[in-house]
Design an enzyme around this catalytic site. Sequence first.
Site, PDB file in Angstrom:
ATOM      1  N   HIS A 261     -12.071 -14.049   3.069  1.00  0.00           N
ATOM      2  CA  HIS A 261     -13.221 -13.172   2.853  1.00  0.00           C
ATOM      3  C   HIS A 261     -14.445 -13.955   2.391  1.00  0.00           C
ATOM      4  O   HIS A 261     -15.550 -13.724   2.874  1.00  0.00           O
ATOM      5  CB  HIS A 261     -12.863 -12.075   1.839  1.00  0.00           C
ATOM      6  CG  HIS A 261     -11.848 -11.097   2.359  1.00  0.00           C
ATOM      7  ND1 HIS A 261     -11.412 -10.029   1.639  1.00  0.00           N
ATOM      8  CD2 HIS A 261     -11.204 -11.021   3.551  1.00  0.00           C
ATOM      9  CE1 HIS A 261     -10.530  -9.339   2.349  1.00  0.00           C
ATOM     10  NE2 HIS A 261     -10.382  -9.922   3.510  1.00  0.00           N
TER      11      HIS A 261
ATOM     12  N   HIS B  93       0.867  -1.173   0.000  1.00  0.00           N
ATOM     13  CA  HIS B  93       0.000   0.000   0.000  1.00  0.00           C
ATOM     14  C   HIS B  93       0.908   1.228   0.000  1.00  0.00           C
ATOM     15  O   HIS B  93       1.984   1.194   0.606  1.00  0.00           O
ATOM     16  CB  HIS B  93      -0.820   0.103   1.284  1.00  0.00           C
ATOM     17  CG  HIS B  93      -1.787  -0.994   1.521  1.00  0.00           C
ATOM     18  ND1 HIS B  93      -1.527  -2.058   2.335  1.00  0.00           N
ATOM     19  CD2 HIS B  93      -3.054  -1.167   1.080  1.00  0.00           C
ATOM     20  CE1 HIS B  93      -2.577  -2.846   2.371  1.00  0.00           C
ATOM     21  NE2 HIS B  93      -3.520  -2.343   1.626  1.00  0.00           N
TER      22      HIS B  93
ATOM     23  N   LYS C 274     -15.258  -8.416  -0.048  1.00  0.00           N
ATOM     24  CA  LYS C 274     -15.295  -8.804   1.372  1.00  0.00           C
ATOM     25  C   LYS C 274     -16.691  -8.513   1.881  1.00  0.00           C
ATOM     26  O   LYS C 274     -17.251  -7.459   1.561  1.00  0.00           O
ATOM     27  CB  LYS C 274     -14.250  -8.012   2.167  1.00  0.00           C
ATOM     28  CG  LYS C 274     -14.053  -8.545   3.585  1.00  0.00           C
ATOM     29  CD  LYS C 274     -12.978  -7.784   4.361  1.00  0.00           C
ATOM     30  CE  LYS C 274     -12.798  -8.419   5.739  1.00  0.00           C
ATOM     31  NZ  LYS C 274     -11.904  -7.626   6.600  1.00  0.00           N
TER      32      LYS C 274
END
Lengths: 382, 382, 382, 382
Positions: free
Chosen positions: D218, D55, D181
């Site tokens: 998820h 990220h 998710k």
Amino acid sequence: MDAFTPKPEDRFTFGLWTVGWQARDPFGDASRAPLDPVESVHRLAELGAYGVTFHDDDLLAVEPDRDRAVDAFKRALAGTGLKVPMATTNLFTHPVFKDGAFTSNDRDVRRYAIRKVMRNLDLAAELGATTYVCWGGREGAESDAAKDIRAALSRYKEAMDLLGSYVIDKGYDIRFAIEPKPNEPRGDILLPTVGHALAFINELEHADRVGLNPEVGHEQMAGLNFVHGIAQALWHGKLFHIDLNGQHGPKYDQDFIFGHGDVKSAFFLVDLLENGGYDGPRHFDYKPLRTEDASDVWDSAAANMRTYLILKEKSKAFRADPEVREALVNSRVGELAEPTLAPGETLADLEREDFDVDKLAERGFHFTRLNQLAIEHLLGVR
Amino acid sequence: MDAFTPKPEDRFTFGLWTVGWQARDPFGDASRAPLDPVESVHRLAELGAYGVTFHDDDLLAVEPDRDRAVDAFKRALAGTGLKVPMATTNLFTHPVFKDGAFTSNDRDVRRYAIRKVMRNLDLAAELGATTYVCWGGREGAESDAAKDIRAALSRYKEAMDLLGSYVIDKGYDIRFAIEPKPNEPRGDILLPTVGHALAFINELEHADRVGLNPEVGHEQMAGLNFVHGIAQALWHGKLFHIDLNGQHGPKYDQDFIFGHGDVKSAFFLVDLLENGGYDGPRHFDYKPLRTEDASDVWDSAAANMRTYLILKEKSKAFRADPEVREALVNSRVGELAEPTLAPGETLADLEREDFDVDKLAERGFHFTRLNQLAIEHLLGVR
Amino acid sequence: MDAFTPKPEDRFTFGLWTVGWQARDPFGDASRAPLDPVESVHRLAELGAYGVTFHDDDLLAVEPDRDRAVDAFKRALAGTGLKVPMATTNLFTHPVFKDGAFTSNDRDVRRYAIRKVMRNLDLAAELGATTYVCWGGREGAESDAAKDIRAALSRYKEAMDLLGSYVIDKGYDIRFAIEPKPNEPRGDILLPTVGHALAFINELEHADRVGLNPEVGHEQMAGLNFVHGIAQALWHGKLFHIDLNGQHGPKYDQDFIFGHGDVKSAFFLVDLLENGGYDGPRHFDYKPLRTEDASDVWDSAAANMRTYLILKEKSKAFRADPEVREALVNSRVGELAEPTLAPGETLADLEREDFDVDKLAERGFHFTRLNQLAIEHLLGVR
Amino acid sequence: MDAFTPKPEDRFTFGLWTVGWQARDPFGDASRAPLDPVESVHRLAELGAYGVTFHDDDLLAVEPDRDRAVDAFKRALAGTGLKVPMATTNLFTHPVFKDGAFTSNDRDVRRYAIRKVMRNLDLAAELGATTYVCWGGREGAESDAAKDIRAALSRYKEAMDLLGSYVIDKGYDIRFAIEPKPNEPRGDILLPTVGHALAFINELEHADRVGLNPEVGHEQMAGLNFVHGIAQALWHGKLFHIDLNGQHGPKYDQDFIFGHGDVKSAFFLVDLLENGGYDGPRHFDYKPLRTEDASDVWDSAAANMRTYLILKEKSKAFRADPEVREALVNSRVGELAEPTLAPGETLADLEREDFDVDKLAERGFHFTRLNQLAIEHLLGVR
């Protein structure tokens, strides 16, 4: 014949209703013909089982005359040497039990339910069963308005107390084992988990005669760790019997073959049962898949026992592995058996102790290595 | 001011950590500034609350000096008349508790945990708390290899027994209330449900001093019926305290405002609490949404109380409605309070009774009408 | 007669299999007698329904001769004015479908399944149905080894493409609506959610003729927000039909009365259906409780419609309330309809913009107030 | 060095945020120090990984100056040969995203979110990433009143369309991969499953540039079969990337080591990835347990890769086993690849065919044997 071939001394048992399930489900008609209990006894004996268990109504699968059905069953047992360590009552199939048996709002139903159990207790004793399972699958409700839960628990207790007295009066060598389940076929079932049933037993008149028959899938339907539940039952001295099968988490009751659900949990369960002091039967309460034919049914029965024996071997290897032993020490697993206060030590002593909490917090537990060793034993690569 | 405006006699209480939650979550940083406990006391008093509750560490939110923090808190209590009916220990935030507190594999951690509770018990007694909650959120494991569950239960018992003795020795008027939870932050937590905790309590040395603090969302995370759980806790005489909030089924712990989860279940819960003999505080253990600002927090606190009072009014109307009473009779709800055997009757008498089971099975229970009446009361259209 | 009395223009419809369910469940025999479809048509008409829907096999409940059963059904429709807006095929009860219908590993079964649908499509067209539901309840597997999922999706597509062509060739004014479900009766069902089915439809030859028939309980069995699912289906223009009922989270398929599960979600669903552009039937796919008798069944049918109408009134009041409108503005709910880039604006323009992120983060969303207003409308105290 | 020692050609990759997770959870503070991305790169290279992913904000873990952080990272990559096949944006940690990023009700937030992605896309391209993951963890709601879902989907589409244009305009060789998710950190997240995201992608302007990055845990949080989800994603040609980890059913997001959750499902997943045409990185998105220290972290990273390689070997052995091949034929698994209509055959031909349905229903599928063979390969006893 290999190490995974079951033998009677492994004490594997099966409900007649498991191999005999005709595969009628909420959306489908039967996909298999009824199975004669006599055939089940013979086939299970050939496969290496130790015994069979039954609901009163199971015996009537192909012979509606109860006396003849019982006679035929006895002859099959005598012929094969199979035991009947456990029996139970069907208090759920007939529509009379639609609002429960011991806790139906309808008192007449409650009375009938108790009588039905008494009658089958006599047969259970006659066949040598020492455990009598009570699964209260219909004791529950779909709406909170419709059921006074505290009154229901009192009626449940009344029934268990009466049946305890009955067994004692008759001199039967029988203990009761309550089987918890969270839901299905009722929206919510009373005594939904191992914990709720353990708590309930403490209030019974003959509490020492009553323990648990936990089922793998039932606890997993509530997302609970079955191994933890069994450990707590053992800790309370209440693991009287066990139902082995497979489930994939919170959904309908799947009753898969043992190990065909969460196989890692099955490994730790076998590890606990084999090393934790449980000496009762290893009882399979599963359903052969609806896709299968009459002959596949016996493959499925065999698969339960074989998987158990495979996991048992793995448990032995896991416990014997020096690297596992070292990892257990590094993770301080054994240290938990040590009392927190030393012998003779008091709370006042403890209060004087000086803790460097941040320092203490730096210690790693190294669970990763231990988990990975367990996984590798499970996968057979160590 | 209307019928739904809270007053101290409604006995609503809030944890300091609820309104004070800064909204740090597993994927996000705080969205609100720390809140001074003194401000919380004043704001909650203005909103009509009866009291506040606290973890030891909550008091240090804005004043790191413990003595000064406690003093300021006491002055706020004195100034507002708010009570502190319950206190508890934070045994989960500091990394030292990463493998548990009373049941950490690390004996030094277990020792520190007990000392931390003792210290806060003194403060709890000083502030007049009569209930001491024990939430063992870190007592658990992610792997079955890493934790000896039976040893853990023995250590848990050791800790509860020691703390029971401590309170008795000190002469504190304090009872303990264990708060079950199935998982999060551990993969599986010990004493995962109301049932497991009730069973555990029976093994304690000072079992009479230990009861439960069930939380709405925690049972619902296991898909269990919270109203049933509370009814069973009451049946055992063990509902010492309660945590009210909202949850949407098995997922992460949501801690919504009371009634903002399953509102139908909230209605039946209020109905049970108001009519079932519970007389402790109505304690909210919720989290204001992370989207909300400092001022929204007080709206959220008010919403908990208002929703409770609305549901309380509805419960009264429901119980008073003649059509509901008739429906309860038709559904035989009261009949369940009647013992199954008549006074003086024996099992032998029962055995002689003749049942027409198919006839009996035809009786309908008419639960639909009762459920619909409840829904319509809930929706305010009756 | 009140505001909550259903009328045909409300477009409420019921499956024959709902009121006609004999309450056979995985652990129990039927608790009610078979119901004549003719009686169902008359009773539902009296209750204010708009129409009925059917599986091919439903018509044979009491009259095994298909032609006579169809004739009697038609006469009842003519006599009451009830419509048949939807029909569907039973591809799950007969054991031939034990491994699926369109995706059975057995090609002969797949061929039979397609033929069975074709035959009932003719009848559906004849009776004026314009929607044909496909619930592939048996399309799935219990083991990942046993089913090639990609091949299964190809066969599913083949079947849907063939049936699409059949309908076009015959000139029928019929669209298909796929009904997703995550599991039960199979361990895992193909196209388990609204999302998976929407994605699948995009690959079909006649994609414009195929949409969805989502069922409340099916999405909630996966813990998903049904209102979100319906909103996404509407966004894609694919909400062709809907199945209304009630469920309490991830467990067996409960098929409760609409509103008797998660009533808050039911409120927001009605709010979306009434304001979101859906103009199809409000179809109830529920099961009268097994505890109920033949007469309770009609109470349960009425309860579905009445609850819908109550929630519809509440939706109107909620949207009209000036405080709600203000709260919606304060929560910036409408602002989401505004494009993120202004007309004519480019990403280059956006890159030049200066953001004070911390300042921006301070804005509260005030959702608490909005939620509480919704709850209070639901509870009828505003 | 054994067969299970990872090598770069195995294409294992790790998020910087995985090994770098400081173990801050909803109830606890960090238990580990921040980790320098440079150290992570070197350690992962030593362990045999192929690459790392990041990220934007991950790079700032120990060096707050972005340019210096990026430089140091590049040098580490150059020094080790590690690749960066994927990058992503943190649109969830900062409180500005508390109501979402692309779908926040606050238009200013939406604008900022798009800008944040653009900026990191430039860096991603510079570092050679060809996949850009979009996890919309904050795109969702806790209350149905607070979010207009259809407007939210339109804004989501607007953002994806803009970013698609941006990448095309810049000439970047980058495709997007949406990560679904169901919930956590929001009560309900938009695009909750593989299916919902696949459906959404079809509506995008640059749909060919957008695929999926499904994560094991998820889908399992919704009780869905992950292997089925991946198979459907492959069927649609949309498996652009994958997140491997472990989870135990519907509860909080656990992010266990791959294989430490449902290991049987992990086996079938590896079997599908290795044989199903997926050629992207095997990316681990897991969290080292909070109980572990800095050194345990590297054991956990290694465990992911080793478990994958073990399962890969097992998949090979399973597919090569002649008994498995025979069982697959007996269960007609391959027959499903055969079209249901023969080439040239018409529906009219099919209509003329005669089916003996009851006869057809008698065929058993013998899945039991196939499942058991799979289990025994998994357990390493064949």
